[in-house]
Scaffold this motif. Structure first.
Motif, PDB file in Angstrom:
ATOM      1  N   VAL A 358      42.191  42.857  50.976  1.00  0.00           N
ATOM      2  CA  VAL A 358      41.918  43.031  49.548  1.00  0.00           C
ATOM      3  C   VAL A 358      41.178  41.818  48.973  1.00  0.00           C
ATOM      4  O   VAL A 358      40.001  41.910  48.630  1.00  0.00           O
ATOM      5  CB  VAL A 358      43.202  43.379  48.758  1.00  0.00           C
ATOM      6  N   ARG A 359      41.825  40.680  48.910  1.00  0.00           N
ATOM      7  CA  ARG A 359      41.140  39.496  48.372  1.00  0.00           C
ATOM      8  C   ARG A 359      39.985  39.056  49.281  1.00  0.00           C
ATOM      9  O   ARG A 359      38.929  38.638  48.786  1.00  0.00           O
ATOM     10  CB  ARG A 359      42.122  38.342  48.171  1.00  0.00           C
ATOM     11  N   GLY A 360      40.193  39.124  50.594  1.00  0.00           N
ATOM     12  CA  GLY A 360      39.115  38.753  51.502  1.00  0.00           C
ATOM     13  C   GLY A 360      37.914  39.654  51.338  1.00  0.00           C
ATOM     14  O   GLY A 360      36.765  39.198  51.326  1.00  0.00           O
ATOM     15  N   GLY A 361      38.172  40.959  51.190  1.00  0.00           N
ATOM     16  CA  GLY A 361      37.077  41.893  50.977  1.00  0.00           C
ATOM     17  C   GLY A 361      36.366  41.653  49.663  1.00  0.00           C
ATOM     18  O   GLY A 361      35.135  41.710  49.577  1.00  0.00           O
ATOM     19  N   ALA A 362      37.132  41.361  48.614  1.00  0.00           N
ATOM     20  CA  ALA A 362      36.529  41.082  47.315  1.00  0.00           C
ATOM     21  C   ALA A 362      35.635  39.857  47.383  1.00  0.00           C
ATOM     22  O   ALA A 362      34.505  39.848  46.866  1.00  0.00           O
ATOM     23  CB  ALA A 362      37.625  40.889  46.268  1.00  0.00           C
ATOM     24  N   ARG A 363      36.117  38.824  48.042  1.00  0.00           N
ATOM     25  CA  ARG A 363      35.323  37.603  48.169  1.00  0.00           C
ATOM     26  C   ARG A 363      34.076  37.857  49.015  1.00  0.00           C
ATOM     27  O   ARG A 363      32.992  37.362  48.700  1.00  0.00           O
ATOM     28  CB  ARG A 363      36.183  36.498  48.794  1.00  0.00           C
ATOM     29  N   ALA A 364      34.215  38.645  50.060  1.00  0.00           N
ATOM     30  CA  ALA A 364      33.082  38.929  50.947  1.00  0.00           C
ATOM     31  C   ALA A 364      31.952  39.627  50.208  1.00  0.00           C
ATOM     32  O   ALA A 364      30.774  39.442  50.537  1.00  0.00           O
ATOM     33  CB  ALA A 364      33.543  39.783  52.126  1.00  0.00           C
ATOM     34  N   ILE A 371      37.893  42.325  41.572  1.00  0.00           N
ATOM     35  CA  ILE A 371      38.787  43.198  42.321  1.00  0.00           C
ATOM     36  C   ILE A 371      39.584  42.362  43.325  1.00  0.00           C
ATOM     37  O   ILE A 371      39.360  41.177  43.493  1.00  0.00           O
ATOM     38  CB  ILE A 371      38.008  44.307  43.063  1.00  0.00           C
ATOM     39  N   GLY A 372      40.536  43.025  43.991  1.00  0.00           N
ATOM     40  CA  GLY A 372      41.285  42.359  45.052  1.00  0.00           C
ATOM     41  C   GLY A 372      42.699  41.986  44.679  1.00  0.00           C
ATOM     42  O   GLY A 372      43.455  41.512  45.528  1.00  0.00           O
ATOM     43  N   ALA A 373      43.073  42.188  43.424  1.00  0.00           N
ATOM     44  CA  ALA A 373      44.435  41.880  42.990  1.00  0.00           C
ATOM     45  C   ALA A 373      44.758  42.717  41.761  1.00  0.00           C
ATOM     46  O   ALA A 373      43.870  43.057  40.976  1.00  0.00           O
ATOM     47  CB  ALA A 373      44.579  40.391  42.666  1.00  0.00           C
ATOM     48  N   LEU A 374      46.023  43.045  41.597  1.00  0.00           N
ATOM     49  CA  LEU A 374      46.492  43.766  40.412  1.00  0.00           C
ATOM     50  C   LEU A 374      47.011  42.737  39.422  1.00  0.00           C
ATOM     51  O   LEU A 374      48.201  42.423  39.369  1.00  0.00           O
ATOM     52  CB  LEU A 374      47.571  44.778  40.792  1.00  0.00           C
ATOM     53  N   GLU A 375      46.086  42.201  38.634  1.00  0.00           N
ATOM     54  CA  GLU A 375      46.392  41.152  37.678  1.00  0.00           C
ATOM     55  C   GLU A 375      45.619  41.402  36.387  1.00  0.00           C
ATOM     56  O   GLU A 375      44.538  42.002  36.413  1.00  0.00           O
ATOM     57  CB  GLU A 375      45.986  39.779  38.240  1.00  0.00           C
ATOM     58  N   PRO A 376      46.140  40.952  35.260  1.00  0.00           N
ATOM     59  CA  PRO A 376      45.408  41.102  34.005  1.00  0.00           C
ATOM     60  C   PRO A 376      44.001  40.509  34.108  1.00  0.00           C
ATOM     61  O   PRO A 376      43.801  39.426  34.664  1.00  0.00           O
ATOM     62  CB  PRO A 376      46.267  40.335  32.996  1.00  0.00           C
ATOM     63  N   GLY A 377      43.037  41.246  33.580  1.00  0.00           N
ATOM     64  CA  GLY A 377      41.652  40.809  33.600  1.00  0.00           C
ATOM     65  C   GLY A 377      40.850  41.353  34.759  1.00  0.00           C
ATOM     66  O   GLY A 377      39.617  41.295  34.736  1.00  0.00           O
ATOM     67  N   MET A 378      41.518  41.888  35.800  1.00  0.00           N
ATOM     68  CA  MET A 378      40.815  42.464  36.942  1.00  0.00           C
ATOM     69  C   MET A 378      40.477  43.925  36.658  1.00  0.00           C
ATOM     70  O   MET A 378      41.141  44.603  35.885  1.00  0.00           O
ATOM     71  CB  MET A 378      41.679  42.368  38.206  1.00  0.00           C
ATOM     72  N   ARG A 379      39.435  44.419  37.326  1.00  0.00           N
ATOM     73  CA  ARG A 379      39.121  45.838  37.220  1.00  0.00           C
ATOM     74  C   ARG A 379      40.281  46.655  37.777  1.00  0.00           C
ATOM     75  O   ARG A 379      40.957  46.241  38.738  1.00  0.00           O
ATOM     76  CB  ARG A 379      37.846  46.178  37.986  1.00  0.00           C
ATOM     77  N   ALA A 380      40.498  47.812  37.189  1.00  0.00           N
ATOM     78  CA  ALA A 380      41.658  48.630  37.555  1.00  0.00           C
ATOM     79  C   ALA A 380      41.337  49.508  38.754  1.00  0.00           C
ATOM     80  O   ALA A 380      41.051  50.699  38.633  1.00  0.00           O
ATOM     81  CB  ALA A 380      42.092  49.478  36.365  1.00  0.00           C
ATOM     82  N   ASP A 381      41.348  48.899  39.939  1.00  0.00           N
ATOM     83  CA  ASP A 381      41.226  49.605  41.214  1.00  0.00           C
ATOM     84  C   ASP A 381      42.620  49.606  41.837  1.00  0.00           C
ATOM     85  O   ASP A 381      43.064  48.592  42.401  1.00  0.00           O
ATOM     86  CB  ASP A 381      40.224  48.919  42.140  1.00  0.00           C
ATOM     87  N   ILE A 382      43.304  50.747  41.740  1.00  0.00           N
ATOM     88  CA  ILE A 382      44.734  50.826  42.055  1.00  0.00           C
ATOM     89  C   ILE A 382      44.974  51.958  43.048  1.00  0.00           C
ATOM     90  O   ILE A 382      44.452  53.060  42.882  1.00  0.00           O
ATOM     91  CB  ILE A 382      45.549  51.106  40.771  1.00  0.00           C
ATOM     92  N   VAL A 383      45.793  51.672  44.050  1.00  0.00           N
ATOM     93  CA  VAL A 383      46.162  52.680  45.044  1.00  0.00           C
ATOM     94  C   VAL A 383      47.680  52.814  45.046  1.00  0.00           C
ATOM     95  O   VAL A 383      48.397  51.809  45.182  1.00  0.00           O
ATOM     96  CB  VAL A 383      45.647  52.283  46.445  1.00  0.00           C
TER      97      VAL A 383
END
Length: 460
Positions: A358-364, A371-383
């Protein structure tokens, strides 16, 4: 370009779910009984269920859509950091062959048959498969990129698309690559980004690499390129040129603008200090299933790369080699093969593996702030996943279940940019039966290699 998807408005609430927290470092943790509040495609809050919000309201008040997450585990959308999505049309058509035979006798001759309509159909089918398996973002590298971008726009996924370029295709193809980037970067309300996609140092000459690097710098884009795919390629480069493929990327400016390197199994010790200089903008996508299928050794040196500060992400490569676009399978193989490669059972822990996915893919993909984390301010990509099946029970550690037990079929609901793409296992943006029927009508012509044509000859 087609009309882009209208901007999303309104509120979404995912209520009562457990949430996988993936920090930048350290152990992942499970937050129990949480509500995820989404406003206009952005996560506004992750808070204990029933917590009063700033207006004094609790629960779903004000939400246009409410998803009941009770009994489910929410995680950031998976990132497929390297694939060729339309190659789903060649799934299982190039088995039990050498690397050379795979390219020269099967895949590149089949790819010479492809039409834009074929690529569109393959990309749409691939998007359906990825939504079903919890992939919300993918990095694509292929021909007819406009068709892939249209498929992403239609289906609601997020993608970074790199148009495949060979020097043998000439200046017009290079110009088309740049034109696509200028037209589509930031498309679909930002869900489509573009990287420039020279195929590899052995199929793109240094002059073209420098030219594309210059365009990438001008446009503020990155590069997505196959390099040092296996050790034989590195040895061949050393014999022919006296430098490694990674050194070629340095000398042509590719590393300077930022690069996503596919595979990197042939990265050697002398390359690591060079990659460390560009660690902030360089990433390597590890796709272990294809290395195992082609009996390639060594594997991507994940521990050495992370030690050098280089981002590592998980990919599937195309389905002609990997057979699926299932990142669950890929991340599991990363964990297992890396333990074996360094002969250390304590390495590549479940938390480290989940972070790569998740975070590695976002950084890549240059999306670490989105994206890459479920945290305030991140885009809402949720599974939302259901780990109640017998293959996950008893559920002593949900994190371990995600890495070693979970299946694509455990994914229940998928949200991208605040939009629900699959709810309770039902695809909402894709007509799956129609896609399957269309794919079946195309494959006989695509798989016919009797004509003797090929898009390129593999001889690195």
């Amino acid at each position: 370009m087609s009309d882009r998807t209208p901007a999303l408005t309104g509120r979404l609430l995912v209520s009562g779910c457990d949430v996988l927290r993936v920090p930048p470092e350290g152990e992942c943790e499970i937050l129990r009984a949480q509500d995820i509040v989404v406003t206009d495609g952005v996560i506004e809050a992750v808070r204990p269920t029933g917590t009063t919000d700033s207006t004094g309201a609790t629960g779903p008040t004000g939400a246009a859509d409410v998803i009941d997450g009770r009994g489910l585990l929410a995680l950031p959308g998976l990132v497929n950091a390297h694939t060729h999505s339309p190659m789903v049309l060649m799934r299982g058509a190039a088995e039990d062959v050498t690397v050379e035979g795979w390219f020269n006798d099967r895949v590149w001759p089949m790819e010479s048959n492809l039409t834009p309509a074929d690529v569109r159909a393959g990309a749409r089918l691939a998007c359906a498969e990825m939504i079903r398996s919890g992939v919300t973002t993918f990095a694509d590298h292929y021909f007819f990129p406009e068709q892939i971008a249209e498929a992403v726009t239609e289906t609601g996924l997020r993608a970074d698309i790199a148009p495949t370029y060979f020097s043998s295709r000439g200046e017009a193809a290079l110009n088309d690559t740049v034109a696509f980037a200028e037209a589509w970067h930031g498309g679909a309300d930002g869900r489509v980004t573009v990287s420039l996609g020279p195929h590899a140092p052995y199929t793109v000459d240094d002059g073209d690499l420098r030219t594309l690097a210059g365009h990438a710098r001008r446009l503020g884009l990155r590069m997505h390129i196959h390099a040092a795919e296996h050790l034989e390629q590195t040895r061949s480069s050393l014999e022919r040129r006296g430098i490694t493929p990674i050194r070629v990327l340095h000398e042509t400016g590719v590393l300077d603008v930022g690069a996503l390197i596919a595979h990197g199994c042939g990265i050697v010790e002398d390359d690591l200090p060079l990659l460390a200089e560009y660690a902030g903008t360089t990433a390597v996508a590890c796709c272990p299933k294809v290395y195992l299928k082609h009996a390639l050794s060594p594997l991507t040196p994940v521990r050495d790369l992370l030690g050098a500060g280089v981002a590592v992400a998980v990919g599937t490569d195309g389905a002609a080699g990997h057979n699926t676009l299932d990142v669950w399978e890929a991340l599991r193989l990363v964990a297992l093969t890396q333990k074996q490669a360094v002969r250390d059972a304590t390495w590549m822990t479940v938390s480290e593996t989940l972070r790569l996915a998740v975070r590695g893919g976002a950084r890549a993909l240059g999306l670490r702030n989105e994206i890459g984390a479920l945290e305030p301010g991140m885009r809402a990509d949720i599974v939302l996943t259901d780990l109640s099946g017998p293959h996950c029970r008893p559920l002593h550690d949900p994190r371990a279940a995600l890495v070693y037990s979970a299946r694509a079929s455990d994914v229940r609901t998928v949200v991208v940019d605040g939009r629900v793409l699959m709810r309770d296992g039902r695809l909402l943006t894709v007509d799956e039966p129609a896609l399957l029927t269309e794919a079946d009508t195309r494959v006989a012509r695509i798989l016919d290699t009797s004509h003797g044509r090929t898009v390129q000859h593999y001889d690195p």
